[in-house]
Design a protein around this motif. Structure first.
Motif, PDB file in Angstrom:
ATOM      1  N   ARG A 287       0.818  -1.210   0.000  1.00  0.00           N
ATOM      2  CA  ARG A 287       0.000   0.000   0.000  1.00  0.00           C
ATOM      3  C   ARG A 287       0.855   1.264   0.000  1.00  0.00           C
ATOM      4  NH1 ARG A 287      -4.618  -1.925   4.393  1.00  0.00           N
ATOM      5  NH2 ARG A 287      -6.040  -2.849   2.852  1.00  0.00           N
ATOM      6  N   LEU A 288       1.918   1.262   0.796  1.00  0.00           N
ATOM      7  CA  LEU A 288       2.816   2.421   0.798  1.00  0.00           C
ATOM      8  C   LEU A 288       3.412   2.653  -0.580  1.00  0.00           C
ATOM      9  CD1 LEU A 288       4.700   1.949   4.203  1.00  0.00           C
ATOM     10  CD2 LEU A 288       3.186   3.859   3.600  1.00  0.00           C
ATOM     11  N   ALA A 289       3.789   1.564  -1.250  1.00  0.00           N
ATOM     12  CA  ALA A 289       4.378   1.695  -2.580  1.00  0.00           C
ATOM     13  C   ALA A 289       3.362   2.244  -3.573  1.00  0.00           C
ATOM     14  CB  ALA A 289       4.913   0.344  -3.049  1.00  0.00           C
ATOM     15  N   ARG A 290       2.109   1.827  -3.466  1.00  0.00           N
ATOM     16  CA  ARG A 290       1.081   2.343  -4.378  1.00  0.00           C
ATOM     17  C   ARG A 290       0.838   3.834  -4.129  1.00  0.00           C
ATOM     18  NH1 ARG A 290      -1.491  -2.280  -6.500  1.00  0.00           N
ATOM     19  NH2 ARG A 290       0.262  -3.728  -6.755  1.00  0.00           N
ATOM     20  N   VAL A 291       0.810   4.233  -2.867  1.00  0.00           N
ATOM     21  CA  VAL A 291       0.683   5.657  -2.559  1.00  0.00           C
ATOM     22  C   VAL A 291       1.862   6.427  -3.139  1.00  0.00           C
ATOM     23  CG1 VAL A 291       0.675   7.377  -0.712  1.00  0.00           C
ATOM     24  CG2 VAL A 291      -0.681   5.293  -0.459  1.00  0.00           C
ATOM     25  N   HIS A 292       3.052   5.895  -2.955  1.00  0.00           N
ATOM     26  CA  HIS A 292       4.264   6.548  -3.468  1.00  0.00           C
ATOM     27  C   HIS A 292       4.174   6.741  -4.973  1.00  0.00           C
ATOM     28  CE1 HIS A 292       8.464   7.712  -3.602  1.00  0.00           C
ATOM     29  NE2 HIS A 292       8.688   6.791  -4.532  1.00  0.00           N
ATOM     30  N   ASP A 299      -0.388  15.271  -9.958  1.00  0.00           N
ATOM     31  CA  ASP A 299      -0.361  16.721 -10.137  1.00  0.00           C
ATOM     32  C   ASP A 299      -0.714  17.358  -8.799  1.00  0.00           C
ATOM     33  OD1 ASP A 299      -0.741  19.387 -10.720  1.00  0.00           O
ATOM     34  OD2 ASP A 299      -1.966  19.024 -12.499  1.00  0.00           O
ATOM     35  N   PRO A 300       0.206  18.147  -8.213  1.00  0.00           N
ATOM     36  CA  PRO A 300      -0.079  18.762  -6.906  1.00  0.00           C
ATOM     37  C   PRO A 300      -1.345  19.603  -6.890  1.00  0.00           C
ATOM     38  CG  PRO A 300       2.239  18.974  -7.463  1.00  0.00           C
ATOM     39  CD  PRO A 300       1.562  18.466  -8.702  1.00  0.00           C
ATOM     40  N   ALA A 301      -1.773  20.079  -8.061  1.00  0.00           N
ATOM     41  CA  ALA A 301      -2.985  20.891  -8.120  1.00  0.00           C
ATOM     42  C   ALA A 301      -4.246  20.037  -8.016  1.00  0.00           C
ATOM     43  CB  ALA A 301      -3.020  21.693  -9.417  1.00  0.00           C
ATOM     44  N   GLU A 302      -4.126  18.744  -8.287  1.00  0.00           N
ATOM     45  CA  GLU A 302      -5.302  17.871  -8.291  1.00  0.00           C
ATOM     46  C   GLU A 302      -5.217  16.732  -7.281  1.00  0.00           C
ATOM     47  OE1 GLU A 302      -5.718  16.443 -12.239  1.00  0.00           O
ATOM     48  OE2 GLU A 302      -6.118  18.427 -13.115  1.00  0.00           O
ATOM     49  N   TYR A 328      10.482   6.045   2.996  1.00  0.00           N
ATOM     50  CA  TYR A 328      11.033   6.798   1.872  1.00  0.00           C
ATOM     51  C   TYR A 328      11.930   7.960   2.281  1.00  0.00           C
ATOM     52  CZ  TYR A 328       7.770   4.074  -0.905  1.00  0.00           C
ATOM     53  OH  TYR A 328       7.101   3.029  -1.495  1.00  0.00           O
ATOM     54  N   GLY A 329      12.005   8.244   3.569  1.00  0.00           N
ATOM     55  CA  GLY A 329      12.911   9.289   4.030  1.00  0.00           C
ATOM     56  C   GLY A 329      12.385  10.690   3.872  1.00  0.00           C
ATOM     57  N   VAL A 330      11.178  10.843   3.339  1.00  0.00           N
ATOM     58  CA  VAL A 330      10.559  12.164   3.164  1.00  0.00           C
ATOM     59  C   VAL A 330       9.084  12.049   3.519  1.00  0.00           C
ATOM     60  CG1 VAL A 330      12.161  12.945   1.367  1.00  0.00           C
ATOM     61  CG2 VAL A 330      10.063  11.697   0.730  1.00  0.00           C
ATOM     62  N   LEU A 331       8.449  13.176   3.735  1.00  0.00           N
ATOM     63  CA  LEU A 331       7.013  13.187   3.970  1.00  0.00           C
ATOM     64  C   LEU A 331       6.262  13.026   2.659  1.00  0.00           C
ATOM     65  CD1 LEU A 331       6.773  16.085   6.577  1.00  0.00           C
ATOM     66  CD2 LEU A 331       6.504  13.625   7.014  1.00  0.00           C
ATOM     67  N   PRO A 332       5.024  12.542   2.688  1.00  0.00           N
ATOM     68  CA  PRO A 332       4.256  12.410   1.449  1.00  0.00           C
ATOM     69  C   PRO A 332       4.148  13.715   0.668  1.00  0.00           C
ATOM     70  CG  PRO A 332       3.143  11.285   3.244  1.00  0.00           C
ATOM     71  CD  PRO A 332       4.290  12.027   3.867  1.00  0.00           C
ATOM     72  N   SER A 333       3.996  14.827   1.375  1.00  0.00           N
ATOM     73  CA  SER A 333       3.868  16.122   0.691  1.00  0.00           C
ATOM     74  C   SER A 333       5.125  16.467  -0.095  1.00  0.00           C
ATOM     75  CB  SER A 333       3.564  17.221   1.711  1.00  0.00           C
ATOM     76  OG  SER A 333       4.574  17.258   2.717  1.00  0.00           O
ATOM     77  N   GLU A 334       6.298  16.068   0.403  1.00  0.00           N
ATOM     78  CA  GLU A 334       7.539  16.328  -0.320  1.00  0.00           C
ATOM     79  C   GLU A 334       7.610  15.515  -1.605  1.00  0.00           C
ATOM     80  OE1 GLU A 334      11.135  16.860   2.402  1.00  0.00           O
ATOM     81  OE2 GLU A 334       9.727  15.783   3.713  1.00  0.00           O
ATOM     82  N   THR A 335       7.154  14.267  -1.542  1.00  0.00           N
ATOM     83  CA  THR A 335       7.130  13.441  -2.753  1.00  0.00           C
ATOM     84  C   THR A 335       6.217  14.054  -3.800  1.00  0.00           C
ATOM     85  OG1 THR A 335       7.530  11.421  -1.496  1.00  0.00           O
ATOM     86  CG2 THR A 335       6.563  11.156  -3.673  1.00  0.00           C
ATOM     87  N   ARG A 340       9.190  13.315  -9.467  1.00  0.00           N
ATOM     88  CA  ARG A 340      10.427  12.972 -10.178  1.00  0.00           C
ATOM     89  C   ARG A 340      10.210  12.094 -11.394  1.00  0.00           C
ATOM     90  NH1 ARG A 340      12.677  12.015  -4.581  1.00  0.00           N
ATOM     91  NH2 ARG A 340      11.821   9.948  -4.870  1.00  0.00           N
ATOM     92  N   GLY A 341       8.982  11.663 -11.654  1.00  0.00           N
ATOM     93  CA  GLY A 341       8.779  10.760 -12.784  1.00  0.00           C
ATOM     94  C   GLY A 341       8.126   9.484 -12.310  1.00  0.00           C
TER      95      GLY A 341
END
Length: 355
Positions: A287-292, A299-302, A328-335, A340-341
């Protein structure tokens, strides 16, 4: 408002429902009987003294397709008798005060640390209520309880589960059951609680059923605690395929075991042997991987963190964020900001060790 569910066993294929609830108050004995019949089973009520004298019925019940959890006070002593519930198991204990519960030829005084379980095949009743008694009554679908036990054992059961009447306890290992009741109650009080979403309500209901089966004494108890049998790697592969196909639809380890056609104990042993993690830990990783993947391509706007996390089965956002950061070493908002693709789900399968 809450609604009281009917007392029929959930037919195969019927969708799980979120918890709904209702509260009720009356000084009319017939009205009280009607309410309790809907919550639990058909029965008769009579007051120990003059009808209506001191009768102050209060009842609130939370219901899902698998279980009802009700809290009942009468304010006076009443006699209740009921035929065998047939489609249900009835679990009772007293939050405060005391009363006597009978089941067949047996009887026991219910208190806060003594629980009684009525099987579908025996008549039951209550008497000698202390005025301050508040009784917790839980109706569990016979089909769900016996189906869960079959999954835990990895085979069908031959007869209804016969719990040792009056010897079920909320102390020691039995406290797990009581804590599960408290968890459901606390989630009902939260506007964003797990009890309000159907898939999560199903997990809570099954957790309650499983905790009753695994912590309380009955004729299948020893079999439940026998060493797990060996499981072929093909069964673990089936489980992995099931989890990875749609992890948002997996509710419990019992779901995974059924998909693999083995018992819960067997699939847990197989996952630890072949992957070094439990089935639910693997599910969380998927589940974490799917969220990632969704965040890194979103798109951060959507795209929102909340909707994405909930889509893949996470409900406690603070816990989710911490789990995500640890992985992942970062918060979800940072991802989401980085984008990155394309992401990729690798899961834990590269470490799978078939034999």
């Amino acid at each position: 408002m809450w609604t009281i569910q009917d007392s029929r066993v959930r037919p195969a294929g019927r969708p799980r429902s979120a918890f709904s609830a209702k509260s009720f108050a009356t000084s009319d004995v017939d009205e009280a009987r009607e309410v309790l019949t809907q919550s639990y089973a058909d029965h008769s009520i009579r007051t120990a003294g003059r009808v209506g004298r001191g009768f102050d019925f209060l009842h609130r019940v939370a219901s899902s397709s698998q279980i009802n959890i009700g809290y009942t006070t009468f304010g006076t002593d009443v006699d209740i008798s009921a035929p065998p519930p047939r489609t249900s198991y009835i679990v009772c204990f007293s939050m405060r005060g005391h009363l006597t519960m009978s089941c067949g030829a047996e009887s026991v005084v219910l208190t806060s640390d003594r629980v009684a379980v009525v099987p579908p095949t025996k008549p039951f009743g209550f008497r000698d209520w202390s005025p301050d008694s508040c009784v917790v009554g839980i109706r569990i679908s016979r089909g769900d309880l016996e189906g869960d036990l079959s999954t835990l054992l990895g085979r069908p059961i031959a007869r209804p589960v016969d719990f040792e009447f009056g010897k079920v306890s909320t102390q020691g290992r039995g406290s797990t059951f009581l804590r599960t009741v408290d968890l459901i109650e606390s989630e009902l009080e939260r506007p964003d609680g797990m009890s309000h979403e159907s898939s999560l309500a199903a997990r809570l209901s099954q957790l309650l059923i499983t905790s009753l089966l695994t912590t309380q004494s009955h004729e299948y108890s020893e079999q439940l605690h026998e060493p797990a049998p060996a499981v072929p790697s093909s069964a673990v592969r089936r489980a992995l395929d099931y989890v990875e196909t749609d992890p948002s639809c997996v509710s419990t380890v019992s779901d995974i075991a059924r998909a693999a056609s083995v018992s819960v104990r067997a699939i847990e042993h197989g996952f630890r042997k072949h992957l070094g993690v439990s089935p639910m830990a693997y599910l969380k990783e998927v589940r974490l991987a799917r969220v990632h993947d969704d965040l890194i391509n979103g798109d951060p706007a959507e795209t929102t963190i909340t909707s994405t996390a909930r889509r893949w089965g996470f409900t406690h956002l603070s816990r989710f964020s911490e789990s995500y950061r640890q992985k992942y070493g970062v918060l979800p908002s940072e991802t989401l900001r980085q984008r990155r693709g394309p992401g990729s789900f690798a899961g834990l399968r590269p470490g799978f060790r078939p034999e």
